[in-house]
Design an enzyme around this catalytic site. Sequence first.
Site, PDB file in Angstrom:
ATOM      1  N   LYS A  18       0.784  -1.054   0.308  1.00  0.00           N
ATOM      2  CA  LYS A  18      -0.087  -0.052   0.014  1.00  0.00           C
ATOM      3  C   LYS A  18       0.798   1.243  -0.309  1.00  0.00           C
ATOM      4  O   LYS A  18       0.426   2.140  -0.882  1.00  0.00           O
ATOM      5  CB  LYS A  18      -1.070  -0.217   0.977  1.00  0.00           C
ATOM      6  CG  LYS A  18      -1.526  -1.274   0.879  1.00  0.00           C
ATOM      7  CD  LYS A  18      -3.226  -0.584   2.103  1.00  0.00           C
ATOM      8  CE  LYS A  18      -2.120  -1.282   4.076  1.00  0.00           C
ATOM      9  NZ  LYS A  18      -1.708  -2.182   4.162  1.00  0.00           N
ATOM     10  N   ARG A  93     -10.713   0.455   7.871  1.00  0.00           N
ATOM     11  CA  ARG A  93      -9.999  -1.430   8.420  1.00  0.00           C
ATOM     12  C   ARG A  93     -11.251  -1.813   8.766  1.00  0.00           C
ATOM     13  O   ARG A  93     -10.684  -3.147   9.032  1.00  0.00           O
ATOM     14  CB  ARG A  93      -8.654  -0.953   8.784  1.00  0.00           C
ATOM     15  CG  ARG A  93      -7.790  -1.230   8.635  1.00  0.00           C
ATOM     16  CD  ARG A  93      -6.577  -0.990   9.872  1.00  0.00           C
ATOM     17  NE  ARG A  93      -5.236  -1.799   9.632  1.00  0.00           N
ATOM     18  CZ  ARG A  93      -3.892  -1.399   8.834  1.00  0.00           C
ATOM     19  NH1 ARG A  93      -3.687  -0.216   8.321  1.00  0.00           N
ATOM     20  NH2 ARG A  93      -2.775  -1.909   8.631  1.00  0.00           N
ATOM     21  N   ARG A 132      11.290  -5.256   5.525  1.00  0.00           N
ATOM     22  CA  ARG A 132      11.585  -4.015   5.161  1.00  0.00           C
ATOM     23  C   ARG A 132      12.245  -2.903   5.924  1.00  0.00           C
ATOM     24  O   ARG A 132      12.723  -2.995   7.423  1.00  0.00           O
ATOM     25  CB  ARG A 132       9.957  -3.681   5.409  1.00  0.00           C
ATOM     26  CG  ARG A 132       9.755  -2.525   5.173  1.00  0.00           C
ATOM     27  CD  ARG A 132       8.218  -1.916   5.819  1.00  0.00           C
ATOM     28  NE  ARG A 132       7.136  -2.428   6.324  1.00  0.00           N
ATOM     29  CZ  ARG A 132       5.695  -2.344   6.673  1.00  0.00           C
ATOM     30  NH1 ARG A 132       5.269  -0.906   5.395  1.00  0.00           N
ATOM     31  NH2 ARG A 132       5.678  -2.375   7.669  1.00  0.00           N
ATOM     32  N   ARG A 165      10.955  -0.576  11.168  1.00  0.00           N
ATOM     33  CA  ARG A 165       8.851  -1.014  12.681  1.00  0.00           C
ATOM     34  C   ARG A 165       9.137  -1.342  13.499  1.00  0.00           C
ATOM     35  O   ARG A 165       9.777  -2.120  13.235  1.00  0.00           O
ATOM     36  CB  ARG A 165       8.335  -0.437  11.296  1.00  0.00           C
ATOM     37  CG  ARG A 165       7.729   0.694  11.212  1.00  0.00           C
ATOM     38  CD  ARG A 165       6.659   0.721   9.812  1.00  0.00           C
ATOM     39  NE  ARG A 165       5.800  -0.446  10.395  1.00  0.00           N
ATOM     40  CZ  ARG A 165       4.098  -0.108   9.387  1.00  0.00           C
ATOM     41  NH1 ARG A 165       4.230   0.293   8.638  1.00  0.00           N
ATOM     42  NH2 ARG A 165       3.221  -1.267   9.478  1.00  0.00           N
ATOM     43  N   ARG A 176      -1.209  -8.692  13.307  1.00  0.00           N
ATOM     44  CA  ARG A 176      -1.173  -8.470  12.103  1.00  0.00           C
ATOM     45  C   ARG A 176      -1.875  -9.051  10.677  1.00  0.00           C
ATOM     46  O   ARG A 176      -3.835  -8.581  10.484  1.00  0.00           O
ATOM     47  CB  ARG A 176      -0.160  -7.505  11.214  1.00  0.00           C
ATOM     48  CG  ARG A 176      -0.048  -6.113  12.705  1.00  0.00           C
ATOM     49  CD  ARG A 176       1.267  -5.887  12.200  1.00  0.00           C
ATOM     50  NE  ARG A 176       1.721  -5.005  11.119  1.00  0.00           N
ATOM     51  CZ  ARG A 176       2.831  -4.852  10.373  1.00  0.00           C
ATOM     52  NH1 ARG A 176       4.262  -5.392  11.033  1.00  0.00           N
ATOM     53  NH2 ARG A 176       2.916  -4.106   9.729  1.00  0.00           N
TER      54      ARG A 176
HETATM   55  P1  AP5 Z   1       5.118  -1.734   2.287  1.00  0.00           P
HETATM   56  O1  AP5 Z   1       4.359  -0.632   0.475  1.00  0.00           O
HETATM   57  O2  AP5 Z   1       5.215  -0.573   2.775  1.00  0.00           O
HETATM   58  O3  AP5 Z   1       3.315  -2.236   2.507  1.00  0.00           O
HETATM   59  P2  AP5 Z   1       2.430  -1.839   2.567  1.00  0.00           P
HETATM   60  O4  AP5 Z   1       0.477  -2.882   2.243  1.00  0.00           O
HETATM   61  O5  AP5 Z   1       2.142  -0.371   3.237  1.00  0.00           O
HETATM   62  O6  AP5 Z   1       2.744  -3.043   4.651  1.00  0.00           O
HETATM   63  P3  AP5 Z   1       1.947  -1.547   6.010  1.00  0.00           P
HETATM   64  O7  AP5 Z   1       2.729  -2.683   7.286  1.00  0.00           O
HETATM   65  O8  AP5 Z   1       2.554  -0.279   6.248  1.00  0.00           O
HETATM   66  O9  AP5 Z   1       0.584  -2.268   6.487  1.00  0.00           O
HETATM   67  P4  AP5 Z   1      -0.453  -2.317   7.397  1.00  0.00           P
HETATM   68  O10 AP5 Z   1      -1.370  -1.792   7.064  1.00  0.00           O
HETATM   69  O11 AP5 Z   1       0.287  -2.826   8.098  1.00  0.00           O
HETATM   70  O12 AP5 Z   1       0.357  -1.137   8.302  1.00  0.00           O
HETATM   71  P5  AP5 Z   1      -0.071   0.675   8.783  1.00  0.00           P
HETATM   72  O13 AP5 Z   1       1.077   1.258   8.610  1.00  0.00           O
HETATM   73  O14 AP5 Z   1      -0.672   0.962   7.647  1.00  0.00           O
HETATM   74  O15 AP5 Z   1       6.060  -2.876   1.537  1.00  0.00           O
HETATM   75  C1  AP5 Z   1       6.397  -3.950   2.387  1.00  0.00           C
HETATM   76  C2  AP5 Z   1       7.435  -5.108   1.585  1.00  0.00           C
HETATM   77  O16 AP5 Z   1       7.315  -5.061   0.587  1.00  0.00           O
HETATM   78  C3  AP5 Z   1       8.302  -3.697   1.839  1.00  0.00           C
HETATM   79  O17 AP5 Z   1       9.768  -3.683   2.597  1.00  0.00           O
HETATM   80  C4  AP5 Z   1       8.471  -3.841   0.098  1.00  0.00           C
HETATM   81  O18 AP5 Z   1       9.430  -2.447  -0.222  1.00  0.00           O
HETATM   82  C5  AP5 Z   1       8.296  -4.528  -0.999  1.00  0.00           C
HETATM   83  N1  AP5 Z   1       7.250  -4.444  -1.284  1.00  0.00           N
HETATM   84  C6  AP5 Z   1       6.637  -3.262  -1.937  1.00  0.00           C
HETATM   85  N2  AP5 Z   1       6.265  -3.944  -3.238  1.00  0.00           N
HETATM   86  C7  AP5 Z   1       6.906  -5.347  -3.640  1.00  0.00           C
HETATM   87  C8  AP5 Z   1       6.746  -6.177  -4.504  1.00  0.00           C
HETATM   88  N3  AP5 Z   1       5.699  -5.669  -6.137  1.00  0.00           N
HETATM   89  N4  AP5 Z   1       7.320  -7.251  -5.038  1.00  0.00           N
HETATM   90  C9  AP5 Z   1       8.133  -7.502  -3.751  1.00  0.00           C
HETATM   91  N5  AP5 Z   1       8.061  -6.634  -2.849  1.00  0.00           N
HETATM   92  C10 AP5 Z   1       7.732  -5.460  -2.757  1.00  0.00           C
HETATM   93  O19 AP5 Z   1      -1.068   0.226  10.321  1.00  0.00           O
HETATM   94  C11 AP5 Z   1      -0.215  -0.037  11.626  1.00  0.00           C
HETATM   95  C12 AP5 Z   1      -0.532  -0.033  12.524  1.00  0.00           C
HETATM   96  O20 AP5 Z   1      -1.693   0.980  12.895  1.00  0.00           O
HETATM   97  C13 AP5 Z   1      -2.222  -1.296  12.650  1.00  0.00           C
HETATM   98  O21 AP5 Z   1      -1.262  -2.162  13.103  1.00  0.00           O
HETATM   99  C14 AP5 Z   1      -3.114  -0.524  13.212  1.00  0.00           C
HETATM  100  O22 AP5 Z   1      -2.374  -0.367  14.892  1.00  0.00           O
HETATM  101  C15 AP5 Z   1      -2.811   1.124  13.296  1.00  0.00           C
HETATM  102  N6  AP5 Z   1      -3.986   1.242  11.728  1.00  0.00           N
HETATM  103  C16 AP5 Z   1      -3.534   2.413  11.371  1.00  0.00           C
HETATM  104  N7  AP5 Z   1      -4.469   2.838  10.562  1.00  0.00           N
HETATM  105  C17 AP5 Z   1      -5.743   2.204  11.068  1.00  0.00           C
HETATM  106  C18 AP5 Z   1      -6.935   2.307  11.432  1.00  0.00           C
HETATM  107  N8  AP5 Z   1      -7.513   2.738   9.774  1.00  0.00           N
HETATM  108  N9  AP5 Z   1      -7.606   1.560  12.165  1.00  0.00           N
HETATM  109  C19 AP5 Z   1      -7.606   1.350  13.142  1.00  0.00           C
HETATM  110  N10 AP5 Z   1      -6.082   0.758  13.681  1.00  0.00           N
HETATM  111  C20 AP5 Z   1      -4.939   1.795  12.690  1.00  0.00           C
HETATM  112 MG    MG Z   2       1.648   0.799   5.208  1.00  0.00          MG
END
Ligand code: AP5
Ligand code: MG
Length: 222
Positions: A18, A93, A132, A165, A176
Amino acid sequence: MAGSHLNVILLGAPGAGKGTQAARICARFGLAHISTGDMFRAAVAQGTEMGLAAKECMDAGALVPDEVVIGIVRDRLGEPDAVEGFLLDGFPRTIEQAASLDALLAEAGRGVSHVLLLDVPESELVERLAGRRLCRSCGTGYHIHFQPPRAEGACDACDGELYQRDDDNERTILNRLEVYRSQTEPLADYYKQHGLLETIVGSGMSPDEVFGAIEQKVVAPL
Ligand code: AP5
Ligand code: MG
Ligand code: ZN
Protein backbone atom coordinates in the site's frame (compact mmCIF):
# COMPACT_ATOMS: atom_id res chain seq x y z
CA MET A 1 -20.80 8.26 -7.05
CA ALA A 2 -20.80 11.80 -5.73
CA GLY A 3 -18.31 14.55 -6.58
CA SER A 4 -15.86 14.73 -9.49
CA HIS A 5 -12.55 14.13 -7.74
CA LEU A 6 -10.38 11.05 -7.60
CA ASN A 7 -11.06 9.77 -4.11
CA VAL A 8 -9.25 6.45 -3.88
CA ILE A 9 -9.13 3.77 -1.19
CA LEU A 10 -6.16 1.41 -1.24
CA LEU A 11 -7.02 -1.89 0.46
CA GLY A 12 -4.62 -4.71 1.16
CA ALA A 13 -3.05 -6.83 3.85
CA PRO A 14 -0.07 -5.68 5.91
CA GLY A 15 2.88 -5.78 3.50
CA ALA A 16 0.75 -5.89 0.33
CA GLY A 17 2.49 -2.74 -0.94
CA LYS A 18 0.00 0.00 0.00
CA GLY A 19 2.69 2.51 0.98
CA THR A 20 4.86 1.57 -2.00
CA GLN A 21 2.00 2.14 -4.47
CA ALA A 22 0.53 5.14 -2.60
CA ALA A 23 3.70 7.14 -3.28
CA ARG A 24 3.42 6.43 -7.02
CA ILE A 25 -0.36 6.97 -7.25
CA CYS A 26 -0.27 10.29 -5.37
CA ALA A 27 2.64 11.59 -7.46
CA ARG A 28 0.93 10.59 -10.73
CA PHE A 29 -2.58 11.85 -9.93
CA GLY A 30 -1.81 14.69 -7.52
CA LEU A 31 -3.70 13.18 -4.59
CA ALA A 32 -3.30 13.83 -0.86
CA HIS A 33 -1.75 10.70 0.69
CA ILE A 34 -3.63 9.89 3.89
CA SER A 35 -2.04 6.97 5.75
CA THR A 36 -3.54 6.43 9.18
CA GLY A 37 -0.52 4.28 10.13
CA ASP A 38 1.85 7.15 9.22
CA MET A 39 -0.34 9.60 11.17
CA PHE A 40 -0.19 7.38 14.27
CA ARG A 41 3.58 6.94 13.92
CA ALA A 42 3.97 10.73 13.69
CA ALA A 43 1.87 11.11 16.87
CA VAL A 44 4.05 8.50 18.60
CA ALA A 45 7.20 10.41 17.57
CA GLN A 46 5.71 13.64 18.92
CA GLY A 47 4.79 11.88 22.17
CA THR A 48 1.16 13.06 22.16
CA GLU A 49 -1.40 11.36 24.39
CA MET A 50 -3.16 9.92 21.34
CA GLY A 51 0.21 8.64 20.08
CA LEU A 52 0.97 6.85 23.35
CA ALA A 53 -2.42 5.14 23.34
CA ALA A 54 -2.09 4.19 19.67
CA LYS A 55 1.39 2.76 20.20
CA GLU A 56 0.08 0.12 22.59
CA CYS A 57 -2.36 -1.11 19.95
CA MET A 58 0.21 -0.96 17.16
CA ASP A 59 2.88 -2.84 19.10
CA ALA A 60 0.34 -5.59 19.77
CA GLY A 61 -0.71 -5.70 16.12
CA ALA A 62 -4.25 -4.72 17.14
CA LEU A 63 -6.42 -1.96 15.68
CA VAL A 64 -6.66 1.49 17.23
CA PRO A 65 -10.31 2.03 18.34
CA ASP A 66 -12.67 3.08 15.53
CA GLU A 67 -13.75 6.36 17.14
CA VAL A 68 -10.14 7.56 17.43
CA VAL A 69 -9.30 6.69 13.81
CA ILE A 70 -12.53 8.09 12.39
CA GLY A 71 -11.94 11.37 14.24
CA ILE A 72 -8.47 11.94 12.79
CA VAL A 73 -9.56 10.95 9.28
CA ARG A 74 -12.57 13.30 9.42
CA ASP A 75 -10.27 16.21 10.30
CA ARG A 76 -7.71 15.31 7.66
CA LEU A 77 -10.32 14.94 4.87
CA GLY A 78 -11.45 18.50 5.54
CA GLU A 79 -8.04 19.99 4.72
CA PRO A 80 -7.81 21.82 1.36
CA ASP A 81 -5.44 19.37 -0.39
CA ALA A 82 -7.69 16.42 0.49
CA VAL A 83 -10.77 18.20 -0.83
CA GLU A 84 -9.06 18.20 -4.27
CA GLY A 85 -8.69 14.39 -4.23
CA PHE A 86 -7.29 11.87 -1.78
CA LEU A 87 -5.80 8.44 -1.47
CA LEU A 88 -6.60 6.57 1.75
CA ASP A 89 -3.88 4.05 2.72
CA GLY A 90 -4.79 1.78 5.65
CA PHE A 91 -8.26 3.24 6.21
CA PRO A 92 -10.98 2.00 6.43
CA ARG A 93 -10.09 -1.25 8.19
CA THR A 94 -13.46 -2.21 9.67
CA ILE A 95 -17.04 -2.13 8.34
CA GLU A 96 -17.76 0.50 10.99
CA GLN A 97 -15.00 2.74 9.60
CA ALA A 98 -16.22 2.22 6.03
CA ALA A 99 -19.79 3.15 6.94
CA SER A 100 -18.60 6.26 8.82
CA LEU A 101 -16.47 7.29 5.85
CA ASP A 102 -19.43 6.94 3.47
CA ALA A 103 -21.60 9.03 5.78
CA LEU A 104 -19.11 11.84 6.30
CA LEU A 105 -18.28 12.09 2.59
CA ALA A 106 -21.97 12.05 1.63
CA GLU A 107 -22.65 14.89 4.05
CA ALA A 108 -20.14 16.99 2.10
CA GLY A 109 -21.46 15.93 -1.34
CA ARG A 110 -18.35 13.81 -1.88
CA GLY A 111 -17.83 10.10 -2.47
CA VAL A 112 -15.33 7.32 -3.05
CA SER A 113 -14.42 6.94 -6.75
CA HIS A 114 -12.19 3.81 -6.69
CA VAL A 115 -11.35 1.01 -4.29
CA LEU A 116 -8.17 -0.83 -5.24
CA LEU A 117 -7.43 -4.12 -3.50
CA LEU A 118 -3.77 -5.17 -3.69
CA ASP A 119 -3.87 -8.95 -3.72
CA VAL A 120 -0.73 -10.71 -2.43
CA PRO A 121 -0.59 -14.33 -1.21
CA GLU A 122 -0.33 -14.51 2.55
CA SER A 123 2.79 -16.69 2.31
CA GLU A 124 4.72 -13.70 0.88
CA LEU A 125 3.61 -11.10 3.41
CA VAL A 126 5.70 -12.19 6.40
CA GLU A 127 8.92 -12.11 4.37
CA ARG A 128 8.06 -8.71 2.91
CA LEU A 129 7.43 -7.20 6.33
CA ALA A 130 10.33 -8.85 8.13
CA GLY A 131 12.74 -7.54 5.47
CA ARG A 132 11.30 -4.04 5.17
CA ARG A 133 13.49 -1.03 5.97
CA LEU A 134 12.42 2.64 5.95
CA CYS A 135 14.33 5.91 5.71
CA ARG A 136 14.23 7.91 8.93
CA SER A 137 14.52 11.21 7.03
CA CYS A 138 12.29 10.91 3.94
CA GLY A 139 10.23 7.75 4.60
CA THR A 140 11.22 5.89 1.41
CA GLY A 141 10.65 2.14 1.78
CA TYR A 142 13.13 -0.63 0.92
CA HIS A 143 13.40 -4.39 1.25
CA ILE A 144 16.66 -6.13 2.13
CA HIS A 145 16.15 -8.63 -0.75
CA PHE A 146 13.43 -7.30 -3.07
CA GLN A 147 14.31 -3.58 -3.15
CA PRO A 148 17.75 -3.23 -1.56
CA PRO A 149 19.30 0.22 -1.18
CA ARG A 150 22.57 0.82 -3.09
CA ALA A 151 24.53 1.12 0.16
CA GLU A 152 23.45 -1.07 3.08
CA GLY A 153 21.60 0.86 5.79
CA ALA A 154 21.47 4.16 3.84
CA CYS A 155 18.68 5.75 1.76
CA ASP A 156 19.34 6.08 -2.00
CA ALA A 157 17.34 9.30 -2.17
CA CYS A 158 18.75 11.27 0.78
CA ASP A 159 21.46 9.13 2.45
CA GLY A 160 19.29 9.01 5.60
CA GLU A 161 19.52 6.15 8.08
CA LEU A 162 17.32 3.08 7.43
CA TYR A 163 15.35 1.57 10.32
CA GLN A 164 12.89 -1.25 11.00
CA ARG A 165 9.35 -0.54 12.26
CA ASP A 166 8.61 -1.71 15.83
CA ASP A 167 5.66 -3.77 14.58
CA ASP A 168 7.70 -5.57 11.90
CA ASN A 169 8.75 -8.43 14.18
CA GLU A 170 7.42 -11.90 13.46
CA ARG A 171 5.09 -12.15 16.45
CA THR A 172 3.38 -8.82 15.81
CA ILE A 173 3.27 -9.50 12.06
CA LEU A 174 1.28 -12.69 12.66
CA ASN A 175 -1.22 -10.79 14.82
CA ARG A 176 -1.58 -8.07 12.19
CA LEU A 177 -2.33 -10.68 9.53
CA GLU A 178 -4.94 -12.33 11.76
CA VAL A 179 -6.59 -8.97 12.46
CA TYR A 180 -6.61 -8.25 8.72
CA ARG A 181 -8.33 -11.56 7.96
CA SER A 182 -11.03 -11.14 10.58
CA GLN A 183 -11.70 -7.36 10.56
CA THR A 184 -10.57 -5.91 7.23
CA GLU A 185 -10.99 -8.60 4.60
CA PRO A 186 -14.82 -8.30 4.76
CA LEU A 187 -14.43 -4.80 3.28
CA ALA A 188 -13.74 -6.37 -0.12
CA ASP A 189 -17.35 -7.63 -0.22
CA TYR A 190 -18.65 -4.34 1.15
CA TYR A 191 -17.09 -2.41 -1.75
CA LYS A 192 -17.96 -5.09 -4.28
CA GLN A 193 -21.60 -4.59 -3.34
CA HIS A 194 -21.10 -0.86 -3.91
CA GLY A 195 -19.67 -1.63 -7.38
CA LEU A 196 -16.35 0.02 -6.56
CA LEU A 197 -13.92 -2.85 -6.07
CA GLU A 198 -10.97 -3.39 -8.44
CA THR A 199 -8.56 -6.20 -7.56
CA ILE A 200 -4.92 -5.72 -8.57
CA VAL A 201 -2.37 -8.54 -8.63
CA GLY A 202 0.30 -7.29 -6.23
CA SER A 203 2.97 -9.97 -6.42
CA GLY A 204 5.21 -11.67 -8.95
CA MET A 205 6.00 -8.24 -10.41
CA SER A 206 8.10 -5.23 -9.54
CA PRO A 207 6.42 -2.28 -7.81
CA ASP A 208 6.58 -0.33 -11.10
CA GLU A 209 4.79 -3.13 -12.93
CA VAL A 210 2.09 -3.27 -10.24
CA PHE A 211 1.70 0.48 -10.64
CA GLY A 212 1.26 0.01 -14.40
CA ALA A 213 -1.77 -2.19 -13.68
CA ILE A 214 -3.16 0.41 -11.26
CA GLU A 215 -2.81 3.20 -13.82
CA GLN A 216 -5.06 1.23 -16.18
CA LYS A 217 -7.82 1.13 -13.57
CA VAL A 218 -7.75 4.67 -12.24
CA VAL A 219 -9.68 6.89 -14.61
CA ALA A 220 -10.97 10.27 -13.51
CA PRO A 221 -14.73 10.22 -12.84
CA LEU A 222 -16.94 12.46 -15.00
P1 AP5 B 1 4.72 -1.58 1.92
O1 AP5 B 1 4.41 -0.80 0.70
O2 AP5 B 1 5.44 -0.92 3.01
O3 AP5 B 1 3.41 -2.35 2.45
P2 AP5 B 1 2.10 -1.79 3.17
O4 AP5 B 1 0.93 -2.45 2.52
O5 AP5 B 1 2.12 -0.31 3.25
O6 AP5 B 1 2.29 -2.47 4.60
P3 AP5 B 1 2.11 -1.86 6.08
O7 AP5 B 1 2.88 -2.74 7.00
O8 AP5 B 1 2.41 -0.41 6.11
O9 AP5 B 1 0.59 -2.10 6.28
P4 AP5 B 1 -0.19 -2.12 7.60
O10 AP5 B 1 -1.58 -2.01 7.13
O11 AP5 B 1 0.14 -3.29 8.46
O12 AP5 B 1 0.40 -0.88 8.43
P5 AP5 B 1 -0.14 0.59 8.72
O13 AP5 B 1 1.02 1.47 8.83
O14 AP5 B 1 -1.23 0.93 7.79
O15 AP5 B 1 5.57 -2.87 1.42
C1 AP5 B 1 6.00 -3.86 2.34
C2 AP5 B 1 7.38 -4.41 1.90
O16 AP5 B 1 7.23 -5.11 0.67
C3 AP5 B 1 8.44 -3.34 1.66
O17 AP5 B 1 9.67 -3.78 2.15
C4 AP5 B 1 8.46 -3.18 0.15
O18 AP5 B 1 9.74 -2.80 -0.30
C5 AP5 B 1 8.10 -4.59 -0.32
N1 AP5 B 1 7.38 -4.59 -1.60
C6 AP5 B 1 6.42 -3.71 -2.03
N2 AP5 B 1 6.01 -4.03 -3.26
C7 AP5 B 1 6.69 -5.14 -3.62
C8 AP5 B 1 6.67 -5.95 -4.80
N3 AP5 B 1 5.88 -5.67 -5.87
N4 AP5 B 1 7.51 -7.04 -4.84
C9 AP5 B 1 8.33 -7.31 -3.77
N5 AP5 B 1 8.37 -6.57 -2.62
C10 AP5 B 1 7.56 -5.50 -2.57
O19 AP5 B 1 -0.81 0.40 10.18
C11 AP5 B 1 0.01 0.13 11.29
C12 AP5 B 1 -0.83 0.01 12.55
O20 AP5 B 1 -1.50 1.25 12.80
C13 AP5 B 1 -1.96 -1.03 12.51
O21 AP5 B 1 -1.49 -2.34 12.84
C14 AP5 B 1 -2.93 -0.45 13.56
O22 AP5 B 1 -2.48 -0.74 14.86
C15 AP5 B 1 -2.80 1.05 13.34
N6 AP5 B 1 -3.81 1.52 12.33
C16 AP5 B 1 -3.53 2.10 11.13
N7 AP5 B 1 -4.66 2.40 10.46
C17 AP5 B 1 -5.68 2.01 11.27
C18 AP5 B 1 -7.09 2.02 11.13
N8 AP5 B 1 -7.70 2.49 10.01
N9 AP5 B 1 -7.84 1.52 12.15
C19 AP5 B 1 -7.28 1.04 13.27
N10 AP5 B 1 -5.94 0.98 13.46
C20 AP5 B 1 -5.14 1.47 12.47
MG1 MG C 1 2.16 1.12 4.82
ZN1 ZN D 1 15.58 9.06 2.56
